[in-house]
Scaffold this motif. Structure first.
Motif, PDB file in Angstrom:
ATOM      1  N   THR A 181       0.826  -1.203   0.000  1.00 44.80           N
ATOM      2  CA  THR A 181       0.000   0.000   0.000  1.00 44.80           C
ATOM      3  C   THR A 181       0.862   1.256   0.000  1.00 44.80           C
ATOM      4  OG1 THR A 181      -1.762  -1.152   1.191  1.00 44.80           O
ATOM      5  CG2 THR A 181      -1.786   1.245   1.255  1.00 44.80           C
ATOM      6  N   LEU A 182       1.861   1.280   0.860  1.00 43.72           N
ATOM      7  CA  LEU A 182       2.687   2.471   1.026  1.00 43.72           C
ATOM      8  C   LEU A 182       3.641   2.670  -0.144  1.00 43.72           C
ATOM      9  CD1 LEU A 182       3.301   4.727   3.103  1.00 43.72           C
ATOM     10  CD2 LEU A 182       5.058   3.224   4.062  1.00 43.72           C
ATOM     11  N   GLU A 183       4.312   1.599  -0.562  1.00 43.54           N
ATOM     12  CA  GLU A 183       5.381   1.761  -1.540  1.00 43.54           C
ATOM     13  C   GLU A 183       4.878   1.978  -2.962  1.00 43.54           C
ATOM     14  OE1 GLU A 183       9.309   0.031  -1.043  1.00 43.54           O
ATOM     15  OE2 GLU A 183       8.390  -1.358   0.391  1.00 43.54           O
ATOM     16  N   ALA A 184       3.680   1.518  -3.262  1.00 38.44           N
ATOM     17  CA  ALA A 184       3.127   1.831  -4.585  1.00 38.44           C
ATOM     18  C   ALA A 184       2.954   3.334  -4.721  1.00 38.44           C
ATOM     19  CB  ALA A 184       1.795   1.109  -4.784  1.00 38.44           C
ATOM     20  N   ALA A 185       2.443   3.966  -3.660  1.00 40.92           N
ATOM     21  CA  ALA A 185       2.266   5.419  -3.677  1.00 40.92           C
ATOM     22  C   ALA A 185       3.611   6.136  -3.721  1.00 40.92           C
ATOM     23  CB  ALA A 185       1.466   5.861  -2.456  1.00 40.92           C
ATOM     24  N   GLN A 236       8.715  12.293   0.659  1.00 41.40           N
ATOM     25  CA  GLN A 236       7.552  12.118   1.520  1.00 41.40           C
ATOM     26  C   GLN A 236       8.057  11.686   2.892  1.00 41.40           C
ATOM     27  OE1 GLN A 236       4.033  12.476   0.563  1.00 41.40           O
ATOM     28  NE2 GLN A 236       5.171  13.673  -0.951  1.00 41.40           N
ATOM     29  N   ARG A 237       8.386  12.631   3.760  1.00 44.39           N
ATOM     30  CA  ARG A 237       9.085  12.328   5.002  1.00 44.39           C
ATOM     31  C   ARG A 237       8.258  11.460   5.942  1.00 44.39           C
ATOM     32  NH1 ARG A 237      13.598  12.818   2.649  1.00 44.39           N
ATOM     33  NH2 ARG A 237      14.192  14.956   2.089  1.00 44.39           N
ATOM     34  N   VAL A 238       6.969  11.720   6.029  1.00 45.49           N
ATOM     35  CA  VAL A 238       6.131  10.913   6.919  1.00 45.49           C
ATOM     36  C   VAL A 238       6.084   9.470   6.421  1.00 45.49           C
ATOM     37  CG1 VAL A 238       3.812  10.572   7.832  1.00 45.49           C
ATOM     38  CG2 VAL A 238       4.751  12.877   7.676  1.00 45.49           C
ATOM     39  N   MET A 239       5.854   9.292   5.123  1.00 50.52           N
ATOM     40  CA  MET A 239       5.841   7.947   4.551  1.00 50.52           C
ATOM     41  C   MET A 239       7.186   7.264   4.745  1.00 50.52           C
ATOM     42  SD  MET A 239       3.767   8.169   0.954  1.00 50.52           S
ATOM     43  CE  MET A 239       2.006   8.517   0.883  1.00 50.52           C
ATOM     44  N   GLU A 240       8.255   8.025   4.590  1.00 46.96           N
ATOM     45  CA  GLU A 240       9.590   7.445   4.733  1.00 46.96           C
ATOM     46  C   GLU A 240       9.817   6.910   6.143  1.00 46.96           C
ATOM     47  OE1 GLU A 240      14.286   8.748   4.348  1.00 46.96           O
ATOM     48  OE2 GLU A 240      12.718  10.068   3.555  1.00 46.96           O
ATOM     49  N   ARG A 241       9.329   7.636   7.157  1.00 46.55           N
ATOM     50  CA  ARG A 241       9.488   7.152   8.533  1.00 46.55           C
ATOM     51  C   ARG A 241       8.724   5.851   8.749  1.00 46.55           C
ATOM     52  NH1 ARG A 241       9.166  12.722   9.818  1.00 46.55           N
ATOM     53  NH2 ARG A 241       6.962  12.552  10.361  1.00 46.55           N
ATOM     54  N   PHE A 242       7.504   5.784   8.229  1.00 48.74           N
ATOM     55  CA  PHE A 242       6.739   4.540   8.348  1.00 48.74           C
ATOM     56  C   PHE A 242       7.449   3.404   7.603  1.00 48.74           C
ATOM     57  CE2 PHE A 242       2.753   7.270   8.887  1.00 48.74           C
ATOM     58  CZ  PHE A 242       2.715   7.061  10.251  1.00 48.74           C
ATOM     59  N   LEU A 243       7.941   3.714   6.407  1.00 46.54           N
ATOM     60  CA  LEU A 243       8.581   2.685   5.589  1.00 46.54           C
ATOM     61  C   LEU A 243       9.848   2.168   6.253  1.00 46.54           C
ATOM     62  CD1 LEU A 243       8.644   1.036   3.011  1.00 46.54           C
ATOM     63  CD2 LEU A 243       9.882   2.932   1.913  1.00 46.54           C
ATOM     64  N   ARG A 244      10.583   3.042   6.929  1.00 47.87           N
ATOM     65  CA  ARG A 244      11.828   2.617   7.587  1.00 47.87           C
ATOM     66  C   ARG A 244      11.553   1.472   8.559  1.00 47.87           C
ATOM     67  NH1 ARG A 244      16.699   4.954   7.505  1.00 47.87           N
ATOM     68  NH2 ARG A 244      15.855   6.721   6.342  1.00 47.87           N
ATOM     69  N   GLU A 245      10.495   1.580   9.352  1.00 49.49           N
ATOM     70  CA  GLU A 245      10.171   0.502  10.275  1.00 49.49           C
ATOM     71  C   GLU A 245       9.684  -0.734   9.531  1.00 49.49           C
ATOM     72  OE1 GLU A 245       7.155  -0.597  13.957  1.00 49.49           O
ATOM     73  OE2 GLU A 245       7.643   1.505  13.562  1.00 49.49           O
ATOM     74  N   LEU A 246       8.870  -0.548   8.495  1.00 50.80           N
ATOM     75  CA  LEU A 246       8.362  -1.699   7.743  1.00 50.80           C
ATOM     76  C   LEU A 246       9.493  -2.469   7.070  1.00 50.80           C
ATOM     77  CD1 LEU A 246       5.162  -0.172   6.101  1.00 50.80           C
ATOM     78  CD2 LEU A 246       5.231  -1.999   7.820  1.00 50.80           C
ATOM     79  N   VAL A 247      10.458  -1.753   6.507  1.00 46.26           N
ATOM     80  CA  VAL A 247      11.584  -2.416   5.852  1.00 46.26           C
ATOM     81  C   VAL A 247      12.404  -3.188   6.876  1.00 46.26           C
ATOM     82  CG1 VAL A 247      13.788  -2.000   4.678  1.00 46.26           C
ATOM     83  CG2 VAL A 247      11.710  -0.867   3.881  1.00 46.26           C
ATOM     84  N   SER A 248      12.592  -2.617   8.055  1.00 48.33           N
ATOM     85  CA  SER A 248      13.315  -3.312   9.113  1.00 48.33           C
ATOM     86  C   SER A 248      12.602  -4.605   9.491  1.00 48.33           C
ATOM     87  CB  SER A 248      13.444  -2.398  10.329  1.00 48.33           C
ATOM     88  OG  SER A 248      14.134  -3.046  11.362  1.00 48.33           O
ATOM     89  N   ARG A 249      11.296  -4.530   9.682  1.00 54.32           N
ATOM     90  CA  ARG A 249      10.528  -5.729  10.024  1.00 54.32           C
ATOM     91  C   ARG A 249      10.564  -6.750   8.886  1.00 54.32           C
ATOM     92  NH1 ARG A 249       6.316  -5.329  14.079  1.00 54.32           N
ATOM     93  NH2 ARG A 249       6.534  -3.398  15.259  1.00 54.32           N
ATOM     94  N   ALA A 250      10.453  -6.271   7.662  1.00 52.82           N
ATOM     95  CA  ALA A 250      10.462  -7.190   6.518  1.00 52.82           C
ATOM     96  C   ALA A 250      11.821  -7.863   6.365  1.00 52.82           C
ATOM     97  CB  ALA A 250      10.106  -6.433   5.247  1.00 52.82           C
TER      98      ALA A 250
END
Length: 241
Positions: free
Chosen positions: A101-105, A158-172
């Motif tokens: 959802t996040l990375e497509a955007a 997109q700084r807010v998205m980037e912060r969310f993605l940083r945690e998701l990438v770590s978990r992934a």
């Protein structure tokens, strides 16, 4: 992106306070052992054993374990200590659903905003990733894969998205390290190239679609069946560094 950093950049070694190189070395040794499947999920990480193996105090060990916990590679349980994290099947699927959802955007926005210098940095990054895959260095390939995705988020600005993605990438990264069945789980380099081509052409629709297909492919390559528990000689594993 010019200087490719380790997976610790995602959320880990930057959080180790001034305990210096010793805490960072422990962090790296445990992280590599997890990614290389030498420390399976739910392995107990004894502060005493680790301290003895490295010749350091429990305080220094604790700094490294806390950094790994912040990165979701380790869980610390009150009165029980630290253990290698064990994401459930449901958690793993939720991580990839959120990433799609996040990375497509993000990919669509990056395609609209990318400039030649961005493409050059990503090309150099992919060359390093390809070299890691050629060497069979799976931990490094997983690390570089995560940083490639974060690099696209930087381009999107997109700084807010980037912060969310940083945690998701770590978990992934943990999920992929534990449950990936093939080189595809390391985030296939050819699929990264397809995303890069879409970005270079400023094709937002293609970039979003390529990102979706890529993340779906990674999830499909995971073997999320429960692993059989086995005893682990923690000191022996950490000596293999």
């Amino acid at each position: 992106m010019d200087t490719i950093e380790t997976v610790g950049t995602l959320a880990g070694t930057r959080d180790i306070p001034d305990r210096g190189a010793r805490a960072a070395a422990i962090y790296r040794a445990i992280l590599d052992a997890i990614v290389e499947h030498r420390l399976p999920p739910r392995t107990k990480l004894s502060e005493d054993e680790i301290g003895t193996a490295f010749g350091v105090s429990r305080t220094i060990v604790r700094s490294a374990l806390q950094a790994l916990a912040h990165q979701h590679m380790v869980v610390i349980e009150k009165n029980r200590g630290a253990f290698v994290a064990a994401p459930t099947v449901e958690e793993a699927r939720e991580v990839f659903e959120a990433r799609r959802t996040l990375e497509a955007a993000i990919a669509r926005r990056a395609a609209e905003r990318t400039v030649p210098a961005d493409i050059g940095r990503l090309e150099r990054h992919l060359a390093e990733e390809a070299e890691a895959l050629r060497r069979g260095d799976r931990p490094r390939a997983i690390q570089l894969s995560g940083l490639f995705h974060l690099g696209i988020a930087e381009i999107a600005r997109q700084r807010v998205m980037e912060r969310f993605l940083r945690e998701l990438v770590s978990r992934a990264s943990l999920v992929i390290a534990l449950y990936g069945r093939s080189g595809a789980s390391a985030c296939g380099n050819t699929e990264h190239e397809a995303i890069l081509q879409a970005l270079a052409r400023h094709d937002a629709d293609r970039a979003g679609a390529a990102m979706l297909a890529h993340l779906t492919h990674i999830e499909q390559d995971l073997d999320l069946a429960p692993a059989e528990a086995r005893p682990v000689d923690l000191a022996a594993v950490l000596r293999q560094r």
